[in-house]
Structures are given as structure tokens and as C-alpha cells.
Design a protein around this motif. Structure first.
Motif, PDB file in Angstrom:
ATOM      1  N   CYS A 121      13.952 -21.761 -30.553  1.00 58.59           N
ATOM      2  CA  CYS A 121      12.548 -21.428 -30.784  1.00 58.59           C
ATOM      3  C   CYS A 121      12.104 -20.347 -29.794  1.00 58.59           C
ATOM      4  CB  CYS A 121      11.693 -22.681 -30.638  1.00 58.59           C
ATOM      5  SG  CYS A 121       9.940 -22.403 -30.909  1.00 58.59           S
ATOM      6  N   VAL A 122      11.681 -19.203 -30.333  1.00 61.69           N
ATOM      7  CA  VAL A 122      11.263 -18.068 -29.522  1.00 61.69           C
ATOM      8  C   VAL A 122       9.753 -17.909 -29.615  1.00 61.69           C
ATOM      9  CG1 VAL A 122      11.519 -15.597 -29.145  1.00 61.69           C
ATOM     10  CG2 VAL A 122      13.468 -16.928 -29.955  1.00 61.69           C
ATOM     11  N   GLU A 123       9.074 -18.023 -28.496  1.00 66.79           N
ATOM     12  CA  GLU A 123       7.617 -17.941 -28.480  1.00 66.79           C
ATOM     13  C   GLU A 123       7.183 -16.481 -28.392  1.00 66.79           C
ATOM     14  OE1 GLU A 123       6.487 -20.369 -25.216  1.00 66.79           O
ATOM     15  OE2 GLU A 123       7.180 -22.235 -26.146  1.00 66.79           O
ATOM     16  N   ASP A 124       7.252 -15.833 -29.551  1.00 67.37           N
ATOM     17  CA  ASP A 124       6.927 -14.414 -29.643  1.00 67.37           C
ATOM     18  C   ASP A 124       6.246 -14.208 -30.995  1.00 67.37           C
ATOM     19  OD1 ASP A 124       6.888 -11.680 -30.103  1.00 67.37           O
ATOM     20  OD2 ASP A 124       8.943 -11.323 -29.434  1.00 67.37           O
ATOM     21  N   PRO A 125       4.977 -13.797 -31.034  1.00 68.80           N
ATOM     22  CA  PRO A 125       4.253 -13.652 -32.307  1.00 68.80           C
ATOM     23  C   PRO A 125       4.865 -12.616 -33.240  1.00 68.80           C
ATOM     24  CG  PRO A 125       2.993 -12.703 -30.483  1.00 68.80           C
ATOM     25  CD  PRO A 125       4.132 -13.464 -29.871  1.00 68.80           C
ATOM     26  N   SER A 126       5.693 -11.711 -32.727  1.00 75.14           N
ATOM     27  CA  SER A 126       6.329 -10.714 -33.590  1.00 75.14           C
ATOM     28  C   SER A 126       7.620 -11.225 -34.220  1.00 75.14           C
ATOM     29  CB  SER A 126       6.618  -9.437 -32.798  1.00 75.14           C
ATOM     30  OG  SER A 126       7.532  -9.686 -31.742  1.00 75.14           O
ATOM     31  N   VAL A 127       7.996 -12.463 -33.881  1.00 75.42           N
ATOM     32  CA  VAL A 127       9.182 -13.094 -34.459  1.00 75.42           C
ATOM     33  C   VAL A 127       8.745 -13.926 -35.660  1.00 75.42           C
ATOM     34  CG1 VAL A 127      10.996 -14.817 -34.051  1.00 75.42           C
ATOM     35  CG2 VAL A 127      10.451 -13.118 -32.296  1.00 75.42           C
ATOM     36  N   SER A 128       9.494 -13.845 -36.755  1.00 76.62           N
ATOM     37  CA  SER A 128       9.168 -14.617 -37.956  1.00 76.62           C
ATOM     38  C   SER A 128       9.443 -16.098 -37.729  1.00 76.62           C
ATOM     39  CB  SER A 128       9.974 -14.101 -39.147  1.00 76.62           C
ATOM     40  OG  SER A 128       9.643 -12.767 -39.452  1.00 76.62           O
ATOM     41  N   ALA A 129       8.868 -16.934 -38.587  1.00 76.00           N
ATOM     42  CA  ALA A 129       9.028 -18.384 -38.438  1.00 76.00           C
ATOM     43  C   ALA A 129      10.502 -18.759 -38.378  1.00 76.00           C
ATOM     44  CB  ALA A 129       8.332 -19.104 -39.592  1.00 76.00           C
ATOM     45  N   LEU A 130      11.271 -18.298 -39.324  1.00 74.89           N
ATOM     46  CA  LEU A 130      12.732 -18.403 -39.279  1.00 74.89           C
ATOM     47  C   LEU A 130      13.257 -16.983 -39.411  1.00 74.89           C
ATOM     48  CD1 LEU A 130      13.504 -21.570 -41.445  1.00 74.89           C
ATOM     49  CD2 LEU A 130      13.411 -21.362 -38.957  1.00 74.89           C
ATOM     50  N   HIS A 131      13.669 -16.407 -38.328  1.00 75.54           N
ATOM     51  CA  HIS A 131      13.931 -14.970 -38.257  1.00 75.54           C
ATOM     52  C   HIS A 131      15.358 -14.626 -38.693  1.00 75.54           C
ATOM     53  CE1 HIS A 131      12.405 -11.107 -36.476  1.00 75.54           C
ATOM     54  NE2 HIS A 131      13.697 -10.821 -36.552  1.00 75.54           N
ATOM     55  N   CYS A 132      16.341 -15.326 -38.122  1.00 74.78           N
ATOM     56  CA  CYS A 132      17.739 -15.056 -38.447  1.00 74.78           C
ATOM     57  C   CYS A 132      18.564 -16.298 -38.133  1.00 74.78           C
ATOM     58  CB  CYS A 132      18.271 -13.840 -37.671  1.00 74.78           C
ATOM     59  SG  CYS A 132      18.215 -14.027 -35.871  1.00 74.78           S
ATOM     60  N   GLU A 133      19.830 -16.268 -38.497  1.00 78.04           N
ATOM     61  CA  GLU A 133      20.706 -17.396 -38.189  1.00 78.04           C
ATOM     62  C   GLU A 133      22.077 -16.896 -37.771  1.00 78.04           C
ATOM     63  OE1 GLU A 133      21.259 -19.937 -41.578  1.00 78.04           O
ATOM     64  OE2 GLU A 133      22.769 -18.625 -42.493  1.00 78.04           O
ATOM     65  N   LEU A 134      22.781 -17.720 -36.991  1.00 78.77           N
ATOM     66  CA  LEU A 134      24.137 -17.418 -36.560  1.00 78.77           C
ATOM     67  C   LEU A 134      25.028 -18.598 -36.921  1.00 78.77           C
ATOM     68  CD1 LEU A 134      22.128 -16.513 -33.840  1.00 78.77           C
ATOM     69  CD2 LEU A 134      24.208 -15.150 -33.559  1.00 78.77           C
ATOM     70  N   ARG A 135      26.249 -18.274 -37.367  1.00 75.18           N
ATOM     71  CA  ARG A 135      27.179 -19.316 -37.779  1.00 75.18           C
ATOM     72  C   ARG A 135      28.594 -18.918 -37.360  1.00 75.18           C
ATOM     73  NH1 ARG A 135      26.988 -22.427 -42.819  1.00 75.18           N
ATOM     74  NH2 ARG A 135      25.319 -21.023 -43.456  1.00 75.18           N
ATOM     75  N   GLY A 136      29.311 -19.829 -36.730  1.00 72.15           N
ATOM     76  CA  GLY A 136      30.673 -19.548 -36.323  1.00 72.15           C
ATOM     77  C   GLY A 136      31.628 -19.533 -37.502  1.00 72.15           C
ATOM     78  N   ALA A 145      30.252 -24.161 -36.042  1.00 76.18           N
ATOM     79  CA  ALA A 145      30.415 -24.043 -37.488  1.00 76.18           C
ATOM     80  C   ALA A 145      29.106 -24.239 -38.240  1.00 76.18           C
ATOM     81  CB  ALA A 145      31.447 -25.062 -37.971  1.00 76.18           C
ATOM     82  N   GLN A 146      28.176 -25.030 -37.667  1.00 77.14           N
ATOM     83  CA  GLN A 146      26.884 -25.244 -38.327  1.00 77.14           C
ATOM     84  C   GLN A 146      25.927 -24.112 -37.960  1.00 77.14           C
ATOM     85  OE1 GLN A 146      26.431 -27.695 -40.582  1.00 77.14           O
ATOM     86  NE2 GLN A 146      28.609 -28.031 -40.201  1.00 77.14           N
ATOM     87  N   PRO A 147      25.117 -23.643 -38.920  1.00 79.05           N
ATOM     88  CA  PRO A 147      24.216 -22.522 -38.639  1.00 79.05           C
ATOM     89  C   PRO A 147      23.177 -22.845 -37.577  1.00 79.05           C
ATOM     90  CG  PRO A 147      23.716 -23.497 -40.772  1.00 79.05           C
ATOM     91  CD  PRO A 147      24.986 -24.119 -40.310  1.00 79.05           C
ATOM     92  N   VAL A 148      22.896 -21.866 -36.732  1.00 87.31           N
ATOM     93  CA  VAL A 148      21.867 -21.965 -35.700  1.00 87.31           C
ATOM     94  C   VAL A 148      20.752 -20.996 -36.073  1.00 87.31           C
ATOM     95  CG1 VAL A 148      21.324 -21.496 -33.284  1.00 87.31           C
ATOM     96  CG2 VAL A 148      23.463 -22.641 -33.881  1.00 87.31           C
ATOM     97  N   THR A 149      19.552 -21.522 -36.293  1.00 90.88           N
ATOM     98  CA  THR A 149      18.435 -20.669 -36.692  1.00 90.88           C
ATOM     99  C   THR A 149      17.630 -20.236 -35.472  1.00 90.88           C
ATOM    100  OG1 THR A 149      17.079 -22.635 -37.097  1.00 90.88           O
ATOM    101  CG2 THR A 149      18.209 -21.667 -38.990  1.00 90.88           C
ATOM    102  N   ILE A 150      17.155 -18.996 -35.532  1.00 87.93           N
ATOM    103  CA  ILE A 150      16.308 -18.422 -34.483  1.00 87.93           C
ATOM    104  C   ILE A 150      14.968 -18.085 -35.120  1.00 87.93           C
ATOM    105  CG2 ILE A 150      16.037 -16.527 -32.854  1.00 87.93           C
ATOM    106  CD1 ILE A 150      19.097 -16.187 -32.971  1.00 87.93           C
ATOM    107  N   GLY A 151      13.892 -18.497 -34.489  1.00 88.89           N
ATOM    108  CA  GLY A 151      12.585 -18.186 -35.054  1.00 88.89           C
ATOM    109  C   GLY A 151      11.451 -18.701 -34.197  1.00 88.89           C
ATOM    110  N   ARG A 152      10.255 -18.423 -34.674  1.00 88.99           N
ATOM    111  CA  ARG A 152       9.049 -18.832 -33.956  1.00 88.99           C
ATOM    112  C   ARG A 152       8.707 -20.297 -34.235  1.00 88.99           C
ATOM    113  NH1 ARG A 152       6.013 -15.924 -36.548  1.00 88.99           N
ATOM    114  NH2 ARG A 152       4.789 -17.473 -37.672  1.00 88.99           N
ATOM    115  N   ALA A 153       9.169 -20.814 -35.388  1.00 89.27           N
ATOM    116  CA  ALA A 153       8.843 -22.190 -35.773  1.00 89.27           C
ATOM    117  C   ALA A 153       9.451 -23.193 -34.801  1.00 89.27           C
ATOM    118  CB  ALA A 153       9.343 -22.462 -37.191  1.00 89.27           C
ATOM    119  N   ALA A 154       8.724 -24.273 -34.578  1.00 96.00           N
ATOM    120  CA  ALA A 154       9.203 -25.304 -33.651  1.00 96.00           C
ATOM    121  C   ALA A 154      10.488 -25.945 -34.136  1.00 96.00           C
ATOM    122  CB  ALA A 154       8.121 -26.366 -33.470  1.00 96.00           C
ATOM    123  N   SER A 155      10.737 -25.915 -35.448  1.00 94.21           N
ATOM    124  CA  SER A 155      11.936 -26.545 -36.000  1.00 94.21           C
ATOM    125  C   SER A 155      13.179 -25.665 -35.873  1.00 94.21           C
ATOM    126  CB  SER A 155      11.719 -26.888 -37.475  1.00 94.21           C
ATOM    127  OG  SER A 155      11.458 -25.707 -38.207  1.00 94.21           O
TER     128      SER A 155
END
Length: 432
Positions: free
Chosen positions: A47-62, A33-43
Motif C-alpha cells: 500500500c503506497v500512500e500517494d494520491p497520484s497512485v491508482s487504487a490498484l496500480h500494478c502487480e508483480l509475479r514471480g 509465485a503469487q501476484p503482489v499488488t501495488i496501489g493506494r488501496a488498503a487491500s
């Protein structure tokens, strides 16, 4: 007793469709139920170690219908299969592409049971017993006693300042000051002075030494409303103040310690602005240690009777609550309340204050009727404007008298923001 306990347990949970996200090297993150963020940022949660990924790229929520995927204004977009999406509902196994990285989404076989936070119908000044609000109360109760910085998001009129007040009142800082700064009204040249203070002679017109908002909020809570409107040149100085708990006055030579709990709010998602470089990512991550989002009123219509009762009580007409709620339910059944709780409280306050007036006469004074009246005829519109002005003048005169001119109290009673109250009073000639 067993039957009652079973009933209560059923009301305290809901089912949410979730799943898991696999993102390389055997790493997996669960989605609920809580959002899960996908991005390059450590927070980021993933966390995806890919320079073409934005710091906070997208999020998923149930959600009850599936997992909601939302792009956060990323530079290279978010794809499901071969389709670029801004928002998508995931109900089956698929591949999500962010930048140059493929992520595998696997839906759960069984929906997740999520605790909704109990049966509370209020938390401090916040009103509502809906599932979304009870979950919000649970989050606020868990973080109130901490000094974590909190970012509150939500549409205009949804009650973001009330969240800040609720946190302050539930914290160990309740005896300290609660200071509000509207970042949207900060003049760019004076923002630093208003936040951090200034020394005498620091600039033209600085005739005396003055403390800023941080110093005024010492031992209490500082609420920065509309954080996204903060001038860019002030952002690094705010970051230092929040991180190091010290400020330097304009024209000063040393930093002074401050003991402040930070709560900020914005009506727009700052993550896309951060990805575009318009809002500092380090400031965002420092302030959004905890992120809470207020649901719009249209998503919690079951809270309307409680909100109406509160509006009637504030107007000194508690016995009118049932009649006012019934009228609103019948008349505005399909209305989506674009002004959210603030709009509802304003309408309910008018109906409560004029409870002895003919309903048809009151209808013409309600804001949502203005467009209909103007569309009917120019003459009717002219008559309405005059009637509306006369009503507003009488209404605000009564509030001024009842509150001895206290703008904050007037705003609380009529459900408007303080700057809106001042605007009405000046327009009506009731304030210079």
C-alpha cells in the motif's frame, strides 16, 4: 522407498525467480509465485500512500524467467527507470515508479522453491494434472470450506463456471442450491428484480411476488458470471447484499436475510475498469476476497489427453480416447486453442461421437477447418455450411433425446455455455 519419496518431492516443487520490493520507511514485501499488488488501496499487498497512485496500480509475479511486472490500467502509468511499460520482465535490480513514488526492486540471490499442490489430476469437475492446475486445486481446497467471496478470472472457455461448481461441491453448502446468473444477459431495467426479487405490482408485468437469485441460492452458492457486465446502477445494491447478507425485493419495504456464498467470474481484468471509475472499488474488494486465475489451455497443453478422455467418457466412447488424443496431438500440434477447454471438448466430442466415420470426413466438420475451407473456394464453403448444419442438427437431436431436453446437461456434455446451447437449438429449429 527413499528413492520414491525423493522423486515425489522433486515433482512437487518448481523454482520461481522472485525478489523483494522496498517501498519506503523500511517496508519490504517479498515477491513469489503469487501476484503482489501495488496501489493506494488498503487491500493492496504494497500500500503506497500517494494520491497520484491508482487504487490498484500494478502487480508483480514471480516466474521461472524473472519477475513479471504488469500495469493495471493505472491513471499515471508504471515506469521502469525512464521507460513507461504495460508489461515487463524484471531480471535485475531496478527502480519502479508509480505515480510520484519510487519503489526499489531487488531480485533474490536464489530462486524460490514453490510447492505445486501435489499430484492431483482433478478437483471436482476440473480436469488437468499440469503444475498450474495443481496449484489451483490447492488454493480451492484451502478456501472451499470458508464463506470467503471468490473472484475467478480467465479467458472465455477456460472453465470459470467449473471452478464455482468445484468450490460448491467441496464446501459445506454442497446440499444447498447452486444458482447461476449471467450478468452479461441481465436487462438493465430488470437486473435488480432478477437478483433480489420483486413484490406483486412492483412494476408493469409484475403479476406475482417472486424471489430473486439471492433467495433462490439461500444456504447454497450464488455464481455471478461475467461480473464486469453488471449494470453500474446495480453495483451499489449488490455491494449491500454481499456485505450485509440481506436483500430487499423491488417494491418491498424491508430487508430479508440470506445465507449465500458468493463466487463471481469475469473474462476481463476488472482492476483497470475500477481505476477508471467504471466498476466500484468497494464492490471489487468485497467480492475478490480471494482471486484465482484459470490458465488458458495453450499454457497447459499437457492436460489435453486427460481432457480428451473426459470428453470421450461423456460421449459414451471411453475406448476412443487414445485414438482421439493421438489425432488431436498430430493434427493440432501448433494450434493455440483460442476457445480454450470449451473448444477442445467440443472437438473431442465430435471425434468421439463419430469415431466410426472416416477421419477426412470429420475434419470438414471441425470448427477450426472452416476458415481454411472458405479460403479455398466459395463452392467448398457452401458445401461445408450445409454439411455442418446437417451434422449439428443430428448431433443436438441426439443430445436432446439423451438428456430429455435438459439444457444444463447438454452444455456439460458438449462443452458449451448454456446460452450457446440455446442459441444453437433455436438456430436449428429444435427449440422455440
Amino acid at each position: 522407498m527413499a528413492d520414491v519419496d525423493a522423486t515425489l518431492r522433486r515433482t512437487m516443487y518448481r523454482y520461481v525467480s522472485g525478489g523483494a520490493l522496498h517501498f519506503g520507511a523500511g517496508r519490504t514485501v517479498a515477491i513469489g509465485a503469487q501476484p503482489v499488488t501495488i496501489g493506494r488501496a488498503a487491500s493492496a499487498d504494497a500500500c503506497v500512500e500517494d494520491p497520484s497512485v491508482s487504487a490498484l496500480h500494478c502487480e508483480l509475479r514471480g516466474t521461472a524467467k524473472g519477475v513479471l511486472l504488469r500495469d493495471l490500467g493505472s491513471t499515471n502509468g508504471t515506469l521502469v527507470g525512464q521507460v513507461a511499460v504495460a508489461e515487463a520482465l524484471l531480471v535485475g535490480h531496478c527502480t519502479i515508479r508509480v505515480g510520484g513514488t519510487d519503489l526499489e526492486f531487488v531480485p533474490s540471490a536464489e530462486p524460490e522453491m514453490v510447492d505445486d499442490g501435489g499430484l492431483a489430476q482433478s478437483f471436482g469437475p476440473l480436469i488437468g494434472g499440469s503444475l498450474a492446475m495443481r496449484q489451483l486445486y490447492r488454493t480451492l481446497a484451502s478456501v472451499a470450506a470458508t464463506d470467503l467471496s471468490i473472484l475467478v478470472t480467465g479467458e472465455t472457455g477456460s472453465g470459470k463456471e467449473l471452478v464455482a461448481q468445484a468450490l460448491h461441491e467441496a464446501s459445506g453448502r454442497r446440499a444447498g442450491p447452486f444458482v447461476v446468473v449471467d450478468c452479461g444477459s441481465l436487462p438493465s431495467g430488470l437486473a435488480e428484480s432478477l437478483l433480489f426479487g420483486h413484490e406483486k405490482g412492483a412494476f408493469t408485468g409484475a403479476n406475482e411476488r417472486r424471489p430473486g437469485a439471492f433467495a433462490q441460492a439461500n444456504t447454497g452458492t450464488l455464481f455471478l458470471d461475467e461480473l464486469g457486465e453488471l449494470p453500474e446502477m446495480t453495483q451499489p445494491k449488490l455491494l449491500r447484499a454481499v456485505s450485509e447478507r440481506s436483500v430487499k425485493r423491488v417494491g418491498g419495504s424491508k430487508y430479508e436475510p440470506v445465507d449465500v456464498r458468493m463466487v463471481a467470474a469475469t473474462r476481463r481484468d476488472l482492476r483497470p475498469a475500477m481505476n477508471r471509475g467504471r466498476f466500484r472499488d468497494d464492490l471489487y474488494f468485497r467480492i475478490a476476497q480471494v482471486h484465482v486465475e484459470l490458465p488458458p489451455l495453450r499454457d497447459r497443453l499437457e492436460d489435453i489427453p486427460l481432457l480428451v478422455a473426459d470428453a470421450c467418457r461423456r460421449m459414451g466412447q471411453p475406448d476412443a480416447a487414445h485414438r482421439v488424443a493421438g489425432y488431436i496431438e498430430a493434427r493440432f500440434r501448433r494450434y493455440d486453442w483460442p476457445g480454450n477447454v470449451r473448444e477442445l471438448m467440443s472437438v473431442a466430442s465430435v471425434l468421439a461421437a463419430l469415431s466410426d466415420t472416416n477421419v477426412e470426413d470429420i475434419e470438414e466438420m471441425l470448427p477450426m477447418e472452416q476458415n481454411r475451407l472458405r479460403a479455398n473456394s466459395a463452392a467448398a464453403g457452401s458445401h461445408f455450411v450445409q454439411a455442418k448444419r446437417e451434422f449439428e442438427e443430428a448431433y443436438f437431436r441426439r443430445l436432446l433425446e439423451a438428456t430429455a431436453g435438459n439444457i444444463s446437461e447438454i452444455a456439460r456434455r458438449c462443452g458449451l455455455a448454456r446460452h450457446q446451447v440455446r442459441g444453437h437449438l433455436k438456430r436449428l429449429g429444435l427449440m422455440q
